[in-house]
Scaffold this motif. Structure first.
Motif, short mmCIF file in Angstrom:
data_model
loop_
_atom_site.label_atom_id
_atom_site.label_comp_id
_atom_site.label_asym_id
_atom_site.label_seq_id
_atom_site.Cartn_x
_atom_site.Cartn_y
_atom_site.Cartn_z
N ALA A 291 0.86 -1.18 0.17
CA ALA A 291 0.14 -0.15 -0.10
C ALA A 291 0.82 1.07 0.10
O ALA A 291 1.92 1.13 0.68
CB ALA A 291 -1.09 0.12 0.97
N GLU A 301 -4.10 0.61 -1.40
CA GLU A 301 -3.74 -0.58 -1.39
C GLU A 301 -3.37 -1.15 -3.13
O GLU A 301 -4.17 -0.70 -3.85
CB GLU A 301 -4.63 -1.80 -0.88
N ARG A 334 -3.86 -2.68 7.70
CA ARG A 334 -4.31 -3.80 6.83
C ARG A 334 -4.29 -5.23 7.55
O ARG A 334 -4.90 -6.32 7.47
CB ARG A 334 -3.62 -3.76 5.51
#
Length: 452
Positions: A291, A301, A334
């Motif tokens: 990302a 991302e 994430r």
């Protein structure tokens, strides 16, 4: 609990007792905290004036390690420890509290020295992770240097005294002995032990040690610096380093190449500096992790290859706890999204360290700067994964030593997720000692060894 010191710990504690100025250069996991506390108690027992003592440590170490160690051992639990942490009002309250040991995080050193000025009250100062005072330009270093003449006893503790080279030693030793051994000023130290490396005009980018410099420097500080290595003093289960090559999707790899080429072309039109090289190198690391931040500061991302690779490692672990090191905030976001049950180590993690060591946390997420000093995580697991790599050898060594340390009962396994054909490979070269940090970052401006 009764403390039964290893012979090397007895030696180190005795060595500290004999020296008001000392640098204890012990590998991570050898018990520097216990050694220093034992030496202090021993000195106080025979009437030495060591109180009050100030401990300066990384925030997580200050909050969790020092108070836990003081309370743990029979010969130290009578000591009162006051944590000078938190807001200004909380720090003021902590300083008013009667105690033998006051513990402050290194970010508040300047605040503390400004508060007391010439009325400095601490007879002993222990700098836990002395290497965090390697920058003579840093405010914390300048602040501590100002009060150094008023301190009777200074002990510096670190497992990584020169992670980026011997130049790092000067500032650290200056706080220990006020420049007696390596010189009062950095200029003569540089001239005596180093030669200019790469330069642009009058600007020198790096300095190379002269032949024999390392031996000469360590001879100069040998009477106040004691070094011990874990492999010489302990029988540990060992460590296995594993490189997991990650294939970025073709479209993401093409975008990476385009970004690398465009940014390098733009920067090479300007004066190449370490700062511009670092900025590009870190941007490329973001791409490798999956990302990147856009111009608005939002993370976008670009691939999930490392998340997929991590999933495979976690599956192979078969329920064993896994410690994951991340590099960027979007890495953490994430990872949390992919593993909602994971826990992230932070400055205010409460009992998370204890829960990990009890085996109650299957997936612990940590930034190497937060988990890199002092924390004992060896009871909770033996598997670590570098999701996002770091250029800092010091941070890398310190972070790995959270598991690979005294008390670990299993072979430590350290997985490195390395995106093929990216800056990740250059970072691994730095960590393996094949290149200097400066060389690798400058390579990022030239497309690395591909010559792009």
């Amino acid at each position: 609990m009764k403390a039964v010191l290893h012979p090397y710990q007895e030696t180190a504690a005795g060595w500290l007792r004999e020296r008001p100025e000392a640098a204890l250069l012990l590998d991570m996991g050898l018990g520097k905290t216990l050694i220093a506390l034992t030496a202090l108690v021993d000195l106080a027992t025979v009437g030495e004036d060591v109180w009050p003592a100030l401990v300066i440590a990384p925030l997580m170490t200050a909050r969790h390690v020092w108070p836990a160690e003081v309370a743990k051992w029979d010969h130290t639990r009578h000591l009162r420890a006051s944590l000078v942490l938190g807001s200004a009002s909380e720090r003021e309250a902590a300083l008013r509290r009667p105690a033998e040991i006051y513990v402050v995080n290194r970010e508040n050193v300047q605040w503390l020295t400004d508060r007391y000025g010439p009325r400095w009250p601490f007879r002993t100062v222990i700098v836990d992770e002395l290497s965090s005072f390697k920058n003579r330009q840093a405010k914390r270093w300048k602040a501590l240097r100002r009060v150094r003449p008023m301190i009777r006893r200074v002990w510096g503790l670190t497992g990584t005294p020169a992670p980026n080279g011997l130049m790092d030693l000067w500032a650290q030793m200056h706080l220990v002995d006020r420049g007696e051994r390596l010189g009062r000023y950095i200029g003569p130290y540089r001239e005596r032990y180093f030669s200019p490396g790469r330069r642009s005009g009058h600007v020198v980018y790096d300095w190379a040690p002269k032949p024999g410099a390392e031996d000469a420097i360590f001879r100069a500080i040998g009477d106040v610096a004691l070094s011990m290595r874990a492999k010489d003093e302990l029988e540990l289960p060992g460590r296995v380093d594993n490189v997991v090559e990650v294939e970025m999707p073709p479209a993401a790899m093409a975008e990476y190449r385009r970004f690398e080429r465009d940014q390098a072309t733009e920067l090479l039109g300007e004066e190449v500096t370490a700062a511009s090289a670092a900025a590009l190198a870190n941007k490329l690391l973001q791409w490798a992790d999956g990302a990147v931040y856009d111009d608005g500061g939002e993370a976008q991302e670009v691939h999930r290859a490392k998340l997929d690779a991590l999933a495979g490692i976690i599956e192979e672990a078969q329920g064993q706890p896994v410690l994951v090191f991340y590099a960027f905030r979007h890495d953490l976001d994430r990872l949390r999204a992919a593993y909602p049950a994971s826990k992230a180590l932070g400055a205010h993690s409460g009992d998370l360290v204890e829960r990990w060591n009890r085996g109650e946390v299957p997936l612990l997420l940590a930034h190497p700067q937060q988990a890199g000093h002092g924390l004992n995580l060896q009871d909770g697991g033996h598997i670590a994964v570098w999701f996002g790599l770091t250029w800092s050898l010091e941070a890398y060594l310190q972070a790995n030593a959270r598991l690979d340390r005294q008390g670990q009962k299993e072979t430590t396994i350290v997985h490195h997720l390395v995106a093929k054909g990216t800056v990740d490979e250059r970072v691994m070269d730095v960590l393996a000692g094949k290149r200097t940090l400066q060389d690798a970052m400058m390579d990022a401006l030239r497309g690395g060894e591909r010559g792009e």
